[in-house]
Scaffold this motif. Structure first.
Motif, PDB file in Angstrom:
ATOM      1  N   PRO A  94       0.829  -1.199   0.000  1.00  0.00           N
ATOM      2  CA  PRO A  94       0.000   0.000   0.000  1.00  0.00           C
ATOM      3  C   PRO A  94       0.866   1.253   0.000  1.00  0.00           C
ATOM      4  O   PRO A  94       2.000   1.223   0.458  1.00  0.00           O
ATOM      5  N   ALA A  95       0.326   2.326  -0.523  1.00  0.00           N
ATOM      6  CA  ALA A  95       0.965   3.620  -0.319  1.00  0.00           C
ATOM      7  C   ALA A  95       0.745   3.988   1.142  1.00  0.00           C
ATOM      8  O   ALA A  95      -0.150   3.451   1.788  1.00  0.00           O
ATOM      9  N   PRO A  96       1.569   4.892   1.692  1.00  0.00           N
ATOM     10  CA  PRO A  96       1.375   5.264   3.093  1.00  0.00           C
ATOM     11  C   PRO A  96      -0.037   5.825   3.329  1.00  0.00           C
ATOM     12  O   PRO A  96      -0.548   6.543   2.486  1.00  0.00           O
ATOM     13  N   HIS A 109       4.733  -3.861   9.851  1.00  0.00           N
ATOM     14  CA  HIS A 109       3.521  -3.040   9.946  1.00  0.00           C
ATOM     15  C   HIS A 109       2.385  -3.687   9.173  1.00  0.00           C
ATOM     16  O   HIS A 109       1.926  -3.138   8.164  1.00  0.00           O
ATOM     17  N   PRO A 110       1.916  -4.831   9.644  1.00  0.00           N
ATOM     18  CA  PRO A 110       0.834  -5.512   8.919  1.00  0.00           C
ATOM     19  C   PRO A 110      -0.424  -4.651   8.842  1.00  0.00           C
ATOM     20  O   PRO A 110      -1.251  -4.854   7.959  1.00  0.00           O
ATOM     21  N   GLU A 111      -0.523  -3.688   9.748  1.00  0.00           N
ATOM     22  CA  GLU A 111      -1.733  -2.852   9.746  1.00  0.00           C
ATOM     23  C   GLU A 111      -1.872  -2.085   8.427  1.00  0.00           C
ATOM     24  O   GLU A 111      -2.975  -1.745   8.018  1.00  0.00           O
ATOM     25  N   PHE A 112      -0.739  -1.840   7.742  1.00  0.00           N
ATOM     26  CA  PHE A 112      -0.833  -1.099   6.480  1.00  0.00           C
ATOM     27  C   PHE A 112      -1.369  -1.982   5.353  1.00  0.00           C
ATOM     28  O   PHE A 112      -1.749  -1.486   4.309  1.00  0.00           O
ATOM     29  N   ALA A 139      10.041 -14.365  10.681  1.00  0.00           N
ATOM     30  CA  ALA A 139       8.817 -13.577  10.580  1.00  0.00           C
ATOM     31  C   ALA A 139       8.309 -13.460   9.143  1.00  0.00           C
ATOM     32  O   ALA A 139       7.126 -13.315   8.910  1.00  0.00           O
ATOM     33  N   SER A 140       9.216 -13.540   8.180  1.00  0.00           N
ATOM     34  CA  SER A 140       8.834 -13.138   6.831  1.00  0.00           C
ATOM     35  C   SER A 140       7.942 -14.156   6.127  1.00  0.00           C
ATOM     36  O   SER A 140       7.131 -13.803   5.313  1.00  0.00           O
ATOM     37  N   ARG A 141       8.091 -15.430   6.446  1.00  0.00           N
ATOM     38  CA  ARG A 141       7.430 -16.438   5.609  1.00  0.00           C
ATOM     39  C   ARG A 141       5.907 -16.453   5.674  1.00  0.00           C
ATOM     40  O   ARG A 141       5.278 -16.299   4.642  1.00  0.00           O
ATOM     41  N   PRO A 142       5.356 -16.592   6.882  1.00  0.00           N
ATOM     42  CA  PRO A 142       3.885 -16.641   6.909  1.00  0.00           C
ATOM     43  C   PRO A 142       3.286 -15.348   6.390  1.00  0.00           C
ATOM     44  O   PRO A 142       2.245 -15.357   5.754  1.00  0.00           O
ATOM     45  N   GLN A 143       3.998 -14.265   6.617  1.00  0.00           N
ATOM     46  CA  GLN A 143       3.491 -12.969   6.196  1.00  0.00           C
ATOM     47  C   GLN A 143       3.338 -12.916   4.675  1.00  0.00           C
ATOM     48  O   GLN A 143       2.306 -12.519   4.162  1.00  0.00           O
TER      49      GLN A 143
END
Ligand SMILES: [Zn+2]
Lengths: 204, 193
Positions: free
Chosen positions: A122-124, A195-198, B134-138
Motif C-alpha cells: 500500500p501507499a502510506p 507493519h501488517p496494519e498497512f 517472521a517473513s514467511r507466513p506474512q
C-alpha cells in the motif's frame, strides 16, 4: 541549492595546493548530506561524526586521485559508505552479512516479488504525518541487510542515477538494477511484516 | 499476450522502468506487456507506492525534522586536521572511539560507546534471525490477497507521457534523458555530472 561543478573543481584544486579554507568550504558544502547518508549506518551521533570526519580526511589524502570529469559528490559517497562499512566491521557488527550474503542466498525463483501475484504494497496511509512515514521507512531500511540498504539509500534517498550508483559501489549497471529489484522486494516484505496494519483496509 | 515475453522477464524490469532507467529497447519490450498484463501493472503500481514511502524520508531529512545536526565548527576542525596531515586512514579498532571522545570528555563517553556497541551487535543478531522467521507466513498471507489493479487508463497515460518525452527510441539512454523520463518531478541536481 547546489553550487556549480566548477566551484567543486576550483575548491579541489585549491585544497590540493594546500589552501585550508578551500577545503573547509568543500566540507561545508557536503557535510549535511554526509551526516544524513552515514545516519543510515549508525544512529549514534558520536559515531556518525567520526565516520564523516574520517570520510573527509580520507577524501583529502585521496584528492590527487580524484578524476576531474567525475562527480565530487559521488566520489565522496563512495568513500563515506566504505568508511561506514569498515567501521561496522572493526566493531564486529554486520552479522547479517557474515552469516549469509543475501544476494548469494537468494536463488532467482526464491526472490520475493518475482511473481506478479505476490502481495501488494500500500501507499502510506494519508492520515500519517510525513515525519511518521519517514520514521517508518527509516526503521524498515535499518533492518535490511547492508547490501540492500545501501543500494536503496543511494537510489531513493540520494536519488543517484543507476550509473552513479554503479560508480559508487563499483558494480555494473545490470547489477544495480537486479540488486535494486531485490532490495525493493525485501523492503516491501519487511514493511508488511513490521507493519501488517498497512496491509489491511487498503483500497484501490 | 505476447508469449515471447513472460511476466517473469517483465517483473524485474519494472523498477528500472519506473526509475526511467530502462534502455529504449528494453522499455519497448515491456510496454506492450504492461498494456496486456494486469498482474504486471499491479507490480508497477506497487513500485509507485514504494516511492511514496521514500519521498517523506527525503523531505523530512531535508526539512531538518529528521536531520542529523552537524556539530558547530565541524568543517573548520576537519580542514585543520586534514591540512595538518591527519590522514584518517589509521587502521586499528579503537581509533574511532579514541578520536570521537577526544573532542568531548574523554573518560565518560568511551565506556558508554563501547556498551552501546555491544547492545547494538546483540540486537542486530536477534534481528537477523527474527527476519527469517517472521517473513514467511506474512508473504504467504499477502500472496493470497488480491487487490485492485491499476486502471488501464492510468498506465496508458503514463506510457504516453513517457513516449512523448523520449521520441527517439533508438537513441541510448543518457543520464539526462533518463532523468527527464523519471516519474519524480523533483530531482536533486548533482554537481559534476
Ligand atoms: Zn505480466
Amino acid at each position: 541549492m547546489e553550487l556549480a561543478t566548477k566551484d567543486d573543481l576550483r575548491l579541489v584544486r585549491e585544497s590540493l595546493a594546500g589552501n585550508q579554507l578551500s577545503f573547509q568550504l568543500l566540507v561545508e558544502r557536503y557535510e549535511t548530506r554526509m551526516f544524513a547518508l552515514v545516519r543510515h549506518y549508525t544512529r549514534n551521533p558520536v559515531e556518525i561524526e567520526d565516520i564523516v570526519q574520517d570520510t573527509f580526511l580520507k577524501a583529502f589524502t585521496r584528492l590527487p586521485t580524484f578524476q576531474e570529469h567525475s562527480s565530487f559528490y559521488t566520489w565522496l559517497c563512495r568513500i563515506a559508505i566504505n568508511t561506514a562499512l569498515d567501521f561496522q566491521k572493526r566493531l564486529g557488527r554486520n552479522p547479517v552479512r557474515a552469516v549469509e550474503d543475501p544476494e548469494l542466498a537468494l536463488s532467482p525463483d526464491r526472490i520475493e516479488g518475482s511473481q506478479p501475484t505476490s502481495g501488494r504494497i500500500p501507499a502510506p496511509d494519508a492520515r500519517l504525518e510525513r515525519d511518521e512515514v519517514a520514521r517508518i521507512t527509516q526503521g524498515v531500511l535499518g533492518e535490511l541487510p547492508e547490501i540492500f540498504r545501501t543500494v536503496l539509500v543511494l537510489r531513493e534517498f540520494e536519488e543517484l542515477s543507476y550509473q552513479d550508483i554503479a560508480d559508487v559501489l563499483g558494480i555494473s549497471i545490470g547489477t544495480v538494477e537486479s540488486r535494486l529489484f531485490r532490495a525493493r522486494a525485501r523492503f516491501k516484505e519487511r514493511l508488511m511484516a513490521l507493519h501488517p496494519e498497512f496491509g489491511e483496509g487498503w483500497t484501490s | 499476450m505476447n508469449m515471447e515475453f513472460s511476466c517473469q522477464e517483465a517483473v524485474p524490469m519494472i523498477g528500472a522502468y519506473l526509475d526511467g532507467e530502462l534502455s529504449p529497447a528494453r522499455a519497448a519490450l515491456l510496454r506492450p506487456h504492461l498494456l496486456e498484463c494486469s498482474a504486471c501493472r499491479n507490480v508497477a503500481a506497487d513500485g509507485r507506492s514504494l516511492q511514496r514511502w521514500f519521498a517523506p524520508l527525503r523531505e523530512s531529512v531535508e526539512s531538518g525534522a529528521l536531520a542529523v545536526a552537524v556539530p558547530a565548527g565541524f568543517s573548520a576542525r576537519v580542514a585543520r586536521r586534514a591540512l595538518a596531515g591527519d590522514r584518517g586512514e589509521r587502521g586499528h579498532r579503537g581509533d574511532w572511539t579514541e578520536r570521537g571522545a577526544s573532542a568531548r570528555e574523554e573518560g565518560r563517553l568511551l565506556p558508554f560507546v563501547l556498551r552501546l556497541t555491544a547492545v547494538a551487535a546483540a540486537a542486530a543478531l536477534l534481528l537477523a534471525f527474527g527476519v527469517q522467521l517472521a517473513s514467511r507466513p506474512q508473504s504467504a498471507h499477502l500472496a493470497a490477497d488480491d487487490r485492485a489493479a491499476l486502471p488501464l487508463v492510468q498506465i496508458q497515460s503514463e506510457l504516453d507521457r513517457l513516449n512523448g518525452v523520449a521520441p527517439t527510441p533508438a537513441a541510448p539512454a543518457t543520464e539526462e534523458s533518463a532523468e527527464a523520463l523519471g516519474p519524480r518531478g523533483k530531482k536533486r541536481s548533482h554537481p559534476a555530472r
